[in-house]
Design a protein around this motif. Structure first.
Motif, PDB file in Angstrom:
ATOM      1  N   GLN A  16      -3.137  11.211   6.995  1.00  0.00           N
ATOM      2  CA  GLN A  16      -3.160  11.845   5.677  1.00  0.00           C
ATOM      3  C   GLN A  16      -1.820  12.509   5.347  1.00  0.00           C
ATOM      4  O   GLN A  16      -1.359  12.444   4.213  1.00  0.00           O
ATOM      5  N   GLU A  17      -1.181  13.107   6.342  1.00  0.00           N
ATOM      6  CA  GLU A  17       0.117  13.755   6.107  1.00  0.00           C
ATOM      7  C   GLU A  17       1.170  12.723   5.718  1.00  0.00           C
ATOM      8  O   GLU A  17       2.018  12.977   4.858  1.00  0.00           O
ATOM      9  N   GLU A  18       1.139  11.556   6.360  1.00  0.00           N
ATOM     10  CA  GLU A  18       2.108  10.507   6.041  1.00  0.00           C
ATOM     11  C   GLU A  18       1.885   9.947   4.642  1.00  0.00           C
ATOM     12  O   GLU A  18       2.846   9.632   3.936  1.00  0.00           O
ATOM     13  N   ILE A  19       0.619   9.836   4.246  1.00  0.00           N
ATOM     14  CA  ILE A  19       0.294   9.346   2.905  1.00  0.00           C
ATOM     15  C   ILE A  19       0.811  10.324   1.850  1.00  0.00           C
ATOM     16  O   ILE A  19       1.421   9.924   0.860  1.00  0.00           O
ATOM     17  N   GLY A  34      16.806  12.201 -12.562  1.00  0.00           N
ATOM     18  CA  GLY A  34      16.762  12.655 -13.944  1.00  0.00           C
ATOM     19  C   GLY A  34      15.461  12.392 -14.662  1.00  0.00           C
ATOM     20  O   GLY A  34      15.378  12.581 -15.873  1.00  0.00           O
ATOM     21  N   GLY A  35      14.437  11.981 -13.953  1.00  0.00           N
ATOM     22  CA  GLY A  35      13.148  11.713 -14.571  1.00  0.00           C
ATOM     23  C   GLY A  35      12.273  12.947 -14.647  1.00  0.00           C
ATOM     24  O   GLY A  35      12.530  13.961 -14.002  1.00  0.00           O
ATOM     25  N   LYS A  36      11.234  12.849 -15.449  1.00  0.00           N
ATOM     26  CA  LYS A  36      10.281  13.952 -15.602  1.00  0.00           C
ATOM     27  C   LYS A  36       8.885  13.378 -15.372  1.00  0.00           C
ATOM     28  O   LYS A  36       8.469  12.437 -16.053  1.00  0.00           O
ATOM     29  N   ILE A  37       8.164  13.947 -14.426  1.00  0.00           N
ATOM     30  CA  ILE A  37       6.819  13.458 -14.117  1.00  0.00           C
ATOM     31  C   ILE A  37       5.835  14.021 -15.132  1.00  0.00           C
ATOM     32  O   ILE A  37       5.779  15.219 -15.373  1.00  0.00           O
ATOM     33  N   ILE A  38       5.062  13.118 -15.716  1.00  0.00           N
ATOM     34  CA  ILE A  38       4.045  13.507 -16.692  1.00  0.00           C
ATOM     35  C   ILE A  38       2.709  13.728 -16.002  1.00  0.00           C
ATOM     36  O   ILE A  38       2.039  14.730 -16.230  1.00  0.00           O
ATOM     37  N   LYS A  39       2.335  12.778 -15.154  1.00  0.00           N
ATOM     38  CA  LYS A  39       1.018  12.861 -14.524  1.00  0.00           C
ATOM     39  C   LYS A  39       1.037  12.110 -13.193  1.00  0.00           C
ATOM     40  O   LYS A  39       1.677  11.070 -13.069  1.00  0.00           O
ATOM     41  N   VAL A  40       0.297  12.643 -12.221  1.00  0.00           N
ATOM     42  CA  VAL A  40       0.108  11.978 -10.932  1.00  0.00           C
ATOM     43  C   VAL A  40      -1.386  11.910 -10.679  1.00  0.00           C
ATOM     44  O   VAL A  40      -2.083  12.921 -10.759  1.00  0.00           O
ATOM     45  N   GLU A  41      -1.887  10.705 -10.407  1.00  0.00           N
ATOM     46  CA  GLU A  41      -3.307  10.520 -10.106  1.00  0.00           C
ATOM     47  C   GLU A  41      -3.465   9.797  -8.779  1.00  0.00           C
ATOM     48  O   GLU A  41      -3.187   8.607  -8.691  1.00  0.00           O
ATOM     49  N   PRO A  42      -3.919  10.494  -7.752  1.00  0.00           N
ATOM     50  CA  PRO A  42      -4.262   9.776  -6.518  1.00  0.00           C
ATOM     51  C   PRO A  42      -5.659   9.174  -6.683  1.00  0.00           C
ATOM     52  O   PRO A  42      -6.625   9.887  -6.912  1.00  0.00           O
ATOM     53  N   TRP A  43      -5.756   7.859  -6.617  1.00  0.00           N
ATOM     54  CA  TRP A  43      -7.037   7.186  -6.799  1.00  0.00           C
ATOM     55  C   TRP A  43      -7.815   7.088  -5.504  1.00  0.00           C
ATOM     56  O   TRP A  43      -8.997   6.743  -5.513  1.00  0.00           O
ATOM     57  N   GLY A  44      -7.173   7.353  -4.398  1.00  0.00           N
ATOM     58  CA  GLY A  44      -7.875   7.350  -3.109  1.00  0.00           C
ATOM     59  C   GLY A  44      -7.893   5.993  -2.447  1.00  0.00           C
ATOM     60  O   GLY A  44      -7.222   5.047  -2.858  1.00  0.00           O
ATOM     61  N   ARG A  45      -8.706   5.905  -1.418  1.00  0.00           N
ATOM     62  CA  ARG A  45      -8.824   4.674  -0.630  1.00  0.00           C
ATOM     63  C   ARG A  45      -9.776   3.720  -1.345  1.00  0.00           C
ATOM     64  O   ARG A  45     -10.939   4.040  -1.570  1.00  0.00           O
ATOM     65  N   VAL A  46      -9.266   2.545  -1.687  1.00  0.00           N
ATOM     66  CA  VAL A  46     -10.025   1.582  -2.469  1.00  0.00           C
ATOM     67  C   VAL A  46      -9.985   0.225  -1.772  1.00  0.00           C
ATOM     68  O   VAL A  46      -8.959  -0.170  -1.225  1.00  0.00           O
ATOM     69  N   THR A  47     -11.116  -0.475  -1.791  1.00  0.00           N
ATOM     70  CA  THR A  47     -11.167  -1.830  -1.255  1.00  0.00           C
ATOM     71  C   THR A  47     -10.497  -2.767  -2.247  1.00  0.00           C
ATOM     72  O   THR A  47     -10.820  -2.765  -3.430  1.00  0.00           O
ATOM     73  N   MET A  48      -9.575  -3.585  -1.748  1.00  0.00           N
ATOM     74  CA  MET A  48      -8.822  -4.500  -2.603  1.00  0.00           C
ATOM     75  C   MET A  48      -9.587  -5.805  -2.801  1.00  0.00           C
ATOM     76  O   MET A  48     -10.476  -6.140  -2.022  1.00  0.00           O
ATOM     77  N   ALA A  49      -9.233  -6.527  -3.820  1.00  0.00           N
ATOM     78  CA  ALA A  49      -9.893  -7.798  -4.125  1.00  0.00           C
ATOM     79  C   ALA A  49      -9.600  -8.845  -3.061  1.00  0.00           C
ATOM     80  O   ALA A  49     -10.413  -9.710  -2.790  1.00  0.00           O
ATOM     81  N   TYR A  50      -8.430  -8.756  -2.454  1.00  0.00           N
ATOM     82  CA  TYR A  50      -8.060  -9.676  -1.375  1.00  0.00           C
ATOM     83  C   TYR A  50      -7.166  -8.928  -0.394  1.00  0.00           C
ATOM     84  O   TYR A  50      -6.550  -7.923  -0.744  1.00  0.00           O
ATOM     85  N   ALA A  51      -7.102  -9.406   0.817  1.00  0.00           N
ATOM     86  CA  ALA A  51      -6.324  -8.745   1.856  1.00  0.00           C
ATOM     87  C   ALA A  51      -4.832  -8.922   1.599  1.00  0.00           C
ATOM     88  O   ALA A  51      -4.373  -9.981   1.206  1.00  0.00           O
TER      89      ALA A  51
END
Length: 149
Positions: A16-19, A34-51
């Motif tokens: 978790q620390e590395e993530i 020089g960028g500005k972050i608007i939003k960060v969304e961690p979606w979590g651990r998700v099963t992918m459609a393919y490996a």
């Protein structure tokens, strides 16, 4: 400054620390250039459609940010050379057409596969059809239960 959005997938076998360190690295990189972050969304651990690289799951992150026109190329290089990132995409967002809304929970369930647990496939327990001893099938003859009757 243009508005961009990136979604990237991090390997699921990291601690978790590395993530969190990977997410912080990309956030800091955006701000240092020089960028500005608007939003960060961690979606979590998700099963992918393919490996991907033998991983069936990954940690998904979405970052929406404002940056100069040249910066997405630099961010793409950072993603490519990071061995912990499985896939990524960086897209420009047209502010006039799209509103930056938070992701709505659609009620879809996310299943996390437990190690070693899987559903047996059809025919996996030796249900192959083969001629019995001394019996041969003619060419074109079907080898299903219905044709044996």
């Amino acid at each position: 400054m243009n508005t961009y959005e990136t979604v990237f997938i991090v390997r699921p076998d990291l601690q978790q620390e590395e993530i969190e360190k990977e997410l912080e690295f990309f956030k800091n990189n955006i701000e240092q250039n020089g960028g500005k972050i608007i939003k960060v969304e961690p979606w979590g651990r998700v099963t992918m459609a393919y490996a991907i690289e033998n991983y069936a799951e990954g940690y998904y992150f979405l970052i929406q940010f404002e940056a100069s026109f040249e910066y997405p190329e630099e961010l793409t290089k950072r993603f490519r050379y990071n061995e912990n990132v499985l896939r990524f995409v960086v897209v420009a967002i047209d502010d006039k057409k799209f509103k930056l809304n938070p992701r709505k929970d659609t009620g879809a369930k996310r299943y996390v596969k437990k190690p070693g647990a899987r559903k047996p496939r059809e025919g996996e327990e030796g249900e192959e059809f083969a001629p019995e001893a001394g019996e041969e099938f003619a060419a074109g003859e079907e080898t299903t239960e219905d044709s044996a009757e």
